[in-house]
Write an enzyme that holds these catalytic residues in place. Structure first.
Site, PDB file in Angstrom:
ATOM      1  N   GLY A   1       5.983 -13.927   0.409  1.00 40.97           N
ATOM      2  CA  GLY A   1       5.347 -14.692  -0.664  1.00 40.97           C
ATOM      3  C   GLY A   1       4.066 -15.408  -0.280  1.00 40.97           C
ATOM      4  N   THR A   2       3.352 -14.878   0.715  1.00 45.13           N
ATOM      5  CA  THR A   2       2.109 -15.565   1.087  1.00 45.13           C
ATOM      6  C   THR A   2       1.026 -15.356   0.019  1.00 45.13           C
ATOM      7  OG1 THR A   2       1.404 -13.717   2.486  1.00 45.13           O
ATOM      8  CG2 THR A   2       2.569 -15.522   3.567  1.00 45.13           C
ATOM      9  N   ASN A   3       1.058 -14.216  -0.653  1.00 45.08           N
ATOM     10  CA  ASN A   3       0.123 -14.044  -1.789  1.00 45.08           C
ATOM     11  C   ASN A   3       0.500 -15.004  -2.913  1.00 45.08           C
ATOM     12  OD1 ASN A   3      -1.964 -11.728  -1.570  1.00 45.08           O
ATOM     13  ND2 ASN A   3      -0.114 -10.878  -0.627  1.00 45.08           N
TER      14      ASN A   3
ATOM     15  N   MET B   1       9.374  -5.347  -4.086  1.00 42.08           N
ATOM     16  CA  MET B   1       9.796  -4.065  -3.514  1.00 42.08           C
ATOM     17  C   MET B   1      10.577  -3.147  -4.454  1.00 42.08           C
ATOM     18  SD  MET B   1       8.253  -4.234  -0.770  1.00 42.08           S
ATOM     19  CE  MET B   1       8.820  -2.776   0.091  1.00 42.08           C
ATOM     20  N   LYS B   2      10.762  -3.567  -5.701  1.00 41.92           N
ATOM     21  CA  LYS B   2      11.459  -2.667  -6.637  1.00 41.92           C
ATOM     22  C   LYS B   2      10.412  -1.854  -7.397  1.00 41.92           C
ATOM     23  CE  LYS B   2      15.846  -4.609  -8.376  1.00 41.92           C
ATOM     24  NZ  LYS B   2      16.561  -4.638  -7.171  1.00 41.92           N
ATOM     25  N   ILE B   3      10.782  -0.641  -7.774  1.00 46.86           N
ATOM     26  CA  ILE B   3       9.872   0.143  -8.617  1.00 46.86           C
ATOM     27  C   ILE B   3      10.328  -0.049 -10.064  1.00 46.86           C
ATOM     28  CG2 ILE B   3       9.054   2.468  -9.189  1.00 46.86           C
ATOM     29  CD1 ILE B   3       9.333   3.138  -6.203  1.00 46.86           C
ATOM     30  N   LEU B   4       9.434  -0.601 -10.877  1.00 49.27           N
ATOM     31  CA  LEU B   4       9.807  -0.912 -12.262  1.00 49.27           C
ATOM     32  C   LEU B   4       9.936   0.360 -13.092  1.00 49.27           C
ATOM     33  CD1 LEU B   4       7.376  -3.943 -12.636  1.00 49.27           C
ATOM     34  CD2 LEU B   4       9.889  -4.074 -12.544  1.00 49.27           C
TER      35      LEU B   4
ATOM     36  N   ASN C   1      -0.796  -5.466  -9.517  1.00 43.70           N
ATOM     37  CA  ASN C   1      -0.145  -5.365  -8.206  1.00 43.70           C
ATOM     38  C   ASN C   1      -1.209  -5.410  -7.117  1.00 43.70           C
ATOM     39  OD1 ASN C   1       1.935  -4.743  -6.264  1.00 43.70           O
ATOM     40  ND2 ASN C   1       1.208  -2.625  -6.238  1.00 43.70           N
TER      41      ASN C   1
ATOM     42  N   HIS D   1      -1.976  -3.881  -3.247  1.00 39.32           N
ATOM     43  CA  HIS D   1      -1.521  -2.869  -2.294  1.00 39.32           C
ATOM     44  C   HIS D   1      -2.410  -2.932  -1.045  1.00 39.32           C
ATOM     45  CE1 HIS D   1       0.573   0.728  -1.057  1.00 39.32           C
ATOM     46  NE2 HIS D   1      -0.594   1.198  -0.653  1.00 39.32           N
TER      47      HIS D   1
END
Ligand code: GRF
Length: 187
Positions: A14-16, A88-91, A105, A107
């Protein structure tokens, strides 16, 4: 300034998230972080939600349940932007469609290069000389939507995955908030 309600989805450090929260406290920043949703109860990022008194929910459940509960909360809190930050989940396609153009997002590569996981290992293996990060809109394909902001760095001979990750993350912190500003300046 009237701020847009936003939610950040996290799964890890959670640094972003931390940087976005800090920037969002600026009067002129276009969004307010009204909710944090973590897909993991172990995510360190939750501590930042606590520290800054932001409501958070931990949804350590399967994707279907995650999306059902998340959707309900997002609508209830009038969330207009979802920022994925180390999520980390793909929606599912349905979920993405229901928030069309409102999910972004970050990346850790210069997309379209190095989609998916283990980017730094692959970049070093390929002896790239430049890399960076990309903030993009989320569409139904993985790491594929329209780019909002890209930031580039040179790769140094002495770089390993750790040093590269650190340097790219420094760029991410600038890129994410820059992208959020850009979305609302252009709209
Ligand atoms: C970042 O490197 C981001 O590019 C990737 O996951 C990492 C999240 O880091 N999607 P953090 O949880 O914000 O520290």
């Amino acid at each position: 300034m009237v701020k847009v309600n936003a939610c950040v989805f996290i799964s890890g450090n959670g640094t972003n998230l931390k940087t976005i929260i800090k920037n969002s406290r600026d009067y002129n920043f276009p969004i307010k972080i009204s909710l944090v949703i973590s897909s993991s109860k172990k995510a360190k990022g939750i501590t930042f939600a606590r520290k800054y008194s932001i409501p958070y929910i931990v949804l350590n459940v399967d994707k279907k349940k995650f999306e059902k509960v998340a959707l309900k909360e997002l609508l209830r809190r009038n969330i207009k932007l979802i920022c994925l930050a180390g999520f980390m989940k793909i929606l599912s396609k349905d979920f993405i469609r229901s928030f069309k153009g409102k999910i972004i997002n970050i990346h850790p590569s210069l997309l379209p290069k190095y989609k998916g996981l283990n980017t730094f290992e692959r970049i070093l293996k390929d002896k790239e000389i430049m890399t960076g990060c990309t903030v993009h809109f989320v569409n139904e394909k993985l790491d594929n939507g329209r780019t909002i902001v890209k930031k580039r760095i040179w790769i140094e001979k002495k770089d390993d995955t750790n040093s590269l990750k650190k340097r790219v993350q420094c760029e991410e912190y600038k890129a994410y908030s820059m992208a959020i500003r850009k979305i609302y300046v252009l709209n």
